[in-house]
Design a protein around this motif. Structure first.
Motif, PDB file in Angstrom:
ATOM      1  N   PHE A  32      36.064  44.472  37.395  1.00 24.58           N
ATOM      2  CA  PHE A  32      36.643  45.590  38.122  1.00 24.58           C
ATOM      3  C   PHE A  32      37.545  45.066  39.236  1.00 24.58           C
ATOM      4  CE2 PHE A  32      32.360  44.949  39.821  1.00 24.58           C
ATOM      5  CZ  PHE A  32      32.525  44.929  41.199  1.00 24.58           C
ATOM      6  N   ILE A  33      38.368  45.962  39.752  1.00 21.22           N
ATOM      7  CA  ILE A  33      39.326  45.575  40.786  1.00 21.22           C
ATOM      8  C   ILE A  33      38.612  45.358  42.117  1.00 21.22           C
ATOM      9  CG2 ILE A  33      41.251  46.759  39.678  1.00 21.22           C
ATOM     10  CD1 ILE A  33      40.813  49.063  41.676  1.00 21.22           C
ATOM     11  N   ASN A  34      39.344  44.802  43.058  1.00 21.53           N
ATOM     12  CA  ASN A  34      38.776  44.543  44.382  1.00 21.53           C
ATOM     13  C   ASN A  34      38.287  45.836  45.022  1.00 21.53           C
ATOM     14  OD1 ASN A  34      39.354  41.858  44.171  1.00 21.53           O
ATOM     15  ND2 ASN A  34      41.258  41.984  45.305  1.00 21.53           N
ATOM     16  N   ARG A  35      37.062  45.798  45.455  1.00 24.08           N
ATOM     17  CA  ARG A  35      36.430  46.886  46.196  1.00 24.08           C
ATOM     18  C   ARG A  35      35.200  46.289  46.869  1.00 24.08           C
ATOM     19  NH1 ARG A  35      35.117  51.591  42.238  1.00 24.08           N
ATOM     20  NH2 ARG A  35      33.586  52.127  43.806  1.00 24.08           N
ATOM     21  N   PRO A  36      34.593  46.974  47.821  1.00 24.38           N
ATOM     22  CA  PRO A  36      33.471  46.383  48.566  1.00 24.38           C
ATOM     23  C   PRO A  36      32.338  45.868  47.667  1.00 24.38           C
ATOM     24  CG  PRO A  36      34.184  48.398  49.625  1.00 24.38           C
ATOM     25  CD  PRO A  36      34.959  48.287  48.339  1.00 24.38           C
ATOM     26  N   CYS A  78      31.040  46.655  35.917  1.00 26.01           N
ATOM     27  CA  CYS A  78      32.343  47.239  35.608  1.00 26.01           C
ATOM     28  C   CYS A  78      32.500  48.566  36.334  1.00 26.01           C
ATOM     29  CB  CYS A  78      32.492  47.431  34.098  1.00 26.01           C
ATOM     30  SG  CYS A  78      31.419  48.703  33.407  1.00 26.01           S
ATOM     31  N   VAL A  79      33.635  49.209  36.158  1.00 27.10           N
ATOM     32  CA  VAL A  79      33.884  50.555  36.678  1.00 27.10           C
ATOM     33  C   VAL A  79      33.977  51.496  35.477  1.00 27.10           C
ATOM     34  CG1 VAL A  79      34.981  49.838  38.837  1.00 27.10           C
ATOM     35  CG2 VAL A  79      36.366  50.071  36.776  1.00 27.10           C
ATOM     36  N   PRO A  80      33.889  52.802  35.699  1.00 28.78           N
ATOM     37  CA  PRO A  80      33.956  53.738  34.567  1.00 28.78           C
ATOM     38  C   PRO A  80      35.189  53.526  33.671  1.00 28.78           C
ATOM     39  CG  PRO A  80      33.224  54.905  36.510  1.00 28.78           C
ATOM     40  CD  PRO A  80      33.619  53.524  36.955  1.00 28.78           C
TER      41      PRO A  80
END
Length: 138
Positions: A32-36, A78-80
């Motif tokens: 997944f992309i950068n996020r906390p 992962c993200v949705p």
């Protein structure tokens, strides 16, 4: 998020992986992309002796299958948006045991066939399970 909150989150994620029987030294994929949550999982892997493997959307779906199997990954975060790509290959992932969806809701997790050995849960559920595990040992 404070440093204390980040530390607690790191511990609950690491303990959540232990709750699911993921042994130390196992490979874990961040997809997944950068996020906390990316940093939290990174720190949980370091604190709990897991090896993390990064995968980027720009590599394409064929790279997903290759990297997952080449690295013998047991857990994928992962993200949705990337979950659908993973689920299209899920039968080709012999080592994967757990998919954790960051930003997902447990009620919206897709059901997998009962013969499948992979569990799909939300990040928040993994944290909750990890919190319960921590309380058992404290």
């Amino acid at each position: 998020m404070t440093y204390g909150e980040a530390s607690t989150s790191r511990s609950t994620i690491g303990s959540g992986l232990i709750y699911h029987g993921i042994p130390q030294g196992s490979s874990i994929k961040l997809y997944f992309i950068n996020r906390p949550e990316w940093i939290i999982v990174d720190h949980a892997c370091s604190a709990y002796s897991y090896v993390y493997v990064l995968l980027y959307d720009t590599l394409g779906p064929d790279a997903v299958e290759f990297i997952v199997n080449h690295a013998s990954l047991q857990v994928i975060f992962c993200v949705p948006q990337t979950l659908s790509i993973l689920l299209s290959f899920v039968s080709k992932f012999p080592s994967v045991r757990l998919i954790v969806v960051v930003g997902g809701v447990d009620e919206n997790m897709p059901p997998l066939q009962s013969t499948n050995r992979i569990e799909v849960i939300s990040f928040s559920k993994l944290q909750s399970e990890g919190q319960k595990t921590l309380q058992l040992f404290n």
